[in-house]
Design a protein around this motif. Structure first.
Motif, PDB file in Angstrom:
ATOM      1  N   ALA A 124       0.835  -1.200   0.000  1.00 51.11           N
ATOM      2  CA  ALA A 124       0.000   0.000   0.000  1.00 51.11           C
ATOM      3  C   ALA A 124       0.873   1.255   0.000  1.00 51.11           C
ATOM      4  N   PHE A 125       2.050   1.141   0.640  1.00 53.79           N
ATOM      5  CA  PHE A 125       2.970   2.282   0.707  1.00 53.79           C
ATOM      6  C   PHE A 125       4.096   2.187  -0.322  1.00 53.79           C
ATOM      7  N   ASN A 126       4.249   1.033  -0.955  1.00 51.78           N
ATOM      8  CA  ASN A 126       5.326   0.844  -1.928  1.00 51.78           C
ATOM      9  C   ASN A 126       4.747   0.232  -3.192  1.00 51.78           C
ATOM     10  N   ARG A 127       4.262   1.076  -4.059  1.00 48.12           N
ATOM     11  CA  ARG A 127       3.599   0.622  -5.283  1.00 48.12           C
ATOM     12  C   ARG A 127       4.596  -0.085  -6.198  1.00 48.12           C
ATOM     13  N   ASN A 128       4.205  -1.245  -6.729  1.00 49.62           N
ATOM     14  CA  ASN A 128       5.006  -1.989  -7.683  1.00 49.62           C
ATOM     15  C   ASN A 128       4.073  -2.599  -8.723  1.00 49.62           C
ATOM     16  N   GLU A 129       4.677  -3.230  -9.706  1.00 47.69           N
ATOM     17  CA  GLU A 129       3.860  -3.875 -10.739  1.00 47.69           C
ATOM     18  C   GLU A 129       3.057  -5.014 -10.133  1.00 47.69           C
ATOM     19  N   LEU A 130       1.824  -5.189 -10.627  1.00 51.87           N
ATOM     20  CA  LEU A 130       0.904  -6.164 -10.046  1.00 51.87           C
ATOM     21  C   LEU A 130       1.468  -7.573 -10.093  1.00 51.87           C
ATOM     22  N   TRP A 131       2.117  -7.961 -11.216  1.00 53.17           N
ATOM     23  CA  TRP A 131       2.653  -9.320 -11.337  1.00 53.17           C
ATOM     24  C   TRP A 131       3.711  -9.576 -10.267  1.00 53.17           C
ATOM     25  N   PHE A 132       4.512  -8.540  -9.952  1.00 52.24           N
ATOM     26  CA  PHE A 132       5.553  -8.699  -8.938  1.00 52.24           C
ATOM     27  C   PHE A 132       4.932  -8.811  -7.544  1.00 52.24           C
ATOM     28  N   ILE A 133       3.920  -8.006  -7.264  1.00 49.74           N
ATOM     29  CA  ILE A 133       3.253  -8.043  -5.957  1.00 49.74           C
ATOM     30  C   ILE A 133       2.662  -9.438  -5.705  1.00 49.74           C
ATOM     31  N   LEU A 134       1.973  -9.977  -6.709  1.00 50.89           N
ATOM     32  CA  LEU A 134       1.319 -11.277  -6.544  1.00 50.89           C
ATOM     33  C   LEU A 134       2.326 -12.418  -6.419  1.00 50.89           C
ATOM     34  N   SER A 135       3.363 -12.415  -7.268  1.00 53.55           N
ATOM     35  CA  SER A 135       4.349 -13.504  -7.231  1.00 53.55           C
ATOM     36  C   SER A 135       5.195 -13.432  -5.958  1.00 53.55           C
ATOM     37  N   PHE A 136       5.567 -12.246  -5.535  1.00 56.42           N
ATOM     38  CA  PHE A 136       6.339 -12.074  -4.305  1.00 56.42           C
ATOM     39  C   PHE A 136       5.523 -12.530  -3.093  1.00 56.42           C
ATOM     40  N   SER A 137       4.258 -12.157  -3.055  1.00 61.83           N
ATOM     41  CA  SER A 137       3.385 -12.559  -1.941  1.00 61.83           C
ATOM     42  C   SER A 137       3.191 -14.072  -1.925  1.00 61.83           C
ATOM     43  N   TYR A 138       3.053 -14.658  -3.112  1.00 64.76           N
ATOM     44  CA  TYR A 138       2.876 -16.111  -3.194  1.00 64.76           C
ATOM     45  C   TYR A 138       4.120 -16.849  -2.696  1.00 64.76           C
ATOM     46  N   LEU A 139       5.306 -16.330  -3.030  1.00 63.46           N
ATOM     47  CA  LEU A 139       6.544 -16.943  -2.562  1.00 63.46           C
ATOM     48  C   LEU A 139       6.643 -16.850  -1.041  1.00 63.46           C
TER      49      LEU A 139
END
Length: 473
Positions: A118-133
């Motif tokens: 929420a405070f560090n905007r990034n590309e959606l694909w990176f947010i989802l893959s990083f969270s999944y890892l």
């Protein structure tokens, strides 16, 4: 660890050099196998397959740190809860409760991800893959505790080996320089396969009772210290890295919201790998030497031996404890000083002149951290949870305070000093407290017991005597 102890004792009792070496190798795999396998698989990805992508590198480092710290909130409590259920032979509850713990821990890490991005905007694909890892690694740490709690130690190691192999294969199969998403998800899928094998080990050993149970939450009030012991220890372990990452002189920001410090991270990572001797020897002496005297002492308490016999067994246990700690310390000391000597001669690979002073302090700090972890686990072995918690808080605050002082005031040549000093103080204080408590363990165990008396009104003997004397007067 009962299965580990049985296996090691069986090997040592054969009396041959080959079986002794096999016992040492077995101890290495139990204590450090998952760590070695994970590190080696990452090394293969980064060096042999040249998976040098900033998104992948950031995801690996931060997901490991985040998942380990969050798991610290649960694994100490989980270990204690599983131990209690095994003691009660209530095996059917273990796996559902582990899944309940995993559910809660996953909610915590998802909340962290939501707040962070929420405070560090990034590309959606990176947010989802990083969270999944992050979720994948967290699941691995939580479920592997249940796997290790079974007697299937060989299968436990094999599950990590399978994870390492598949993480390499799938990461390279799905990923490319143009598709860093594939690297992250491929590695996560490899972790998922390893986690599945750990789950199957626990399922087969503890029975096919699936589902999710939150009955373990009833025990939180009793073992609340365990929730914070692991969490604060991991914070104490990483806080100097966090301070260095965010410092203006030594920190770097490869991606928005993600900080690194190459000059600090590389030598400290090498230093962390050097505590394998302590981990190995601790398992060996704990399960083959110390546990025997520990069991004899507590058997004498449970079976109502006379005080003289209990005192003898307590003294034997204390002597064995001091000897075993001294043995582990001497072996790790010799190993660390050998590496310090090699470092001064510039014979350690991947260490340049710039990194040499930091590695010097890092090696000393890692050695002291290994001693501290040994002392803390021994304190928990005697179930002194408050002591372990207060000790972790002290080390965390010391490392935090000194990290700011050294990083911002003294600079380059003090990097790593806060880590070394904090764990040196923690080791010294922890050892003194441990020895004092074990020296008085008979009295402490007596005060721990609940008196088997009926509810009602009781009067102190001295007060009764004084009242009788007053009445007679």
């Amino acid at each position: 660890m009962a299965g580990v102890g049985f296996k090691l004792n069986k090997l040592f009792h054969r009396g041959g050099v080959s079986t002794d070496l096999l016992a040492v190798a077995y101890s290495v795999m139990v204590s450090s196998g998952p760590w070695i396998i994970t590190t080696f698989s990452l090394w293969i990805l980064l060096t042999i397959f040249k998976t040098d992508n900033i998104y992948f590198n950031v995801s690996i480092v931060y997901s490991f740190v985040t998942s380990i710290i969050v798991s610290g909130l649960f694994i100490m409590f989980e270990s204690r809860r599983i131990s209690d259920l095994i003691f009660l032979k209530d095996y059917k509850k273990i796996l559902p409760e582990v899944m309940g713990i995993l559910t809660y821990s996953s909610m915590v890490i998802i909340l962290i991800m939501l707040v962070f991005f929420a405070f560090n905007r990034n590309e959606l694909w990176f947010i989802l893959s990083f969270s999944y890892l992050n979720l994948s690694l967290l699941s691995l740490w939580i479920i592997s505790i249940a796997s290790l709690s079974s007697d299937s130690v060989n299968w436990y190691i094999l599950a990590f080996l399978i994870m390492g192999v598949f993480s390499i294969i799938l990461s390279n199969f799905f990923g490319s320089d143009e598709n860093p998403l594939g690297y992250i998800l491929g590695y996560a899928f490899g972790v998922n396969i390893g986690t599945f094998f750990h789950y199957m080990i626990a399922l087969i050993h503890f029975g096919s009772h699936m589902g999710i149970s939150f009955e373990w939450t009833k025990e939180l009030r009793k073992y609340w210290q365990n929730i914070f012991i692991g969490f604060i220890y991991y914070l104490a372990l990483w806080i100097d890295d966090f301070v260095t990452w965010f410092s203006p002189h030594f920190g770097e920001i490869p991606l928005r919201g993600f900080h690194f410090s190459f000059i600090y991270d590389s030598p400290m990572f090498i230093a962390y790998l050097t505590i394998i001797p302590t981990s190995t020897m601790f398992i060996l002496v704990l399960e083959t030497r110390f546990y025997k005297t520990y069991k004899l002492f507590y058997d004498s308490l449970r079976q109502g031996f006379n005080y003289a016999e209990i005192e003898i067994r307590k003294n034997n246990m204390l002597s064995e404890l001091k000897y075993d700690i001294n043995l582990v310390v001497r072996i790790q000391l010799a190993f660390t000083f050998s590496l310090l000597f090699l470092n001064e001669l510039n014979l350690i690979p991947f260490v340049s002149q710039v990194l040499k002073p930091i590695l010097r302090l890092g090696l000393i700090g890692a050695m002291l951290n290994s001693y501290y972890l040994m002392i803390m686990l021994l304190i928990l072995y005697f179930d002194f949870r408050n002591t372990a918690l207060y000790l972790n808080i002290f080390v965390f605050l010391t490392n935090l305070t000194l990290s700011f002082l050294f990083t911002y005031k003294l600079g380059y040549y003090a990097l790593g000093a806060s880590y070394s000093i904090a764990f040196a103080l923690g080791t010294f204080i922890g050892y003194k407290v441990l020895i004092k408590k074990v020296s008085n363990i008979i009295q402490l165990e007596y005060y721990r017991q609940k008196l088997n008396v009926e509810d009602g009104y009781y009067i102190n003997y001295n007060d009764m005597k004084r009242l009788m004397e007053e009445n007679q007067g």
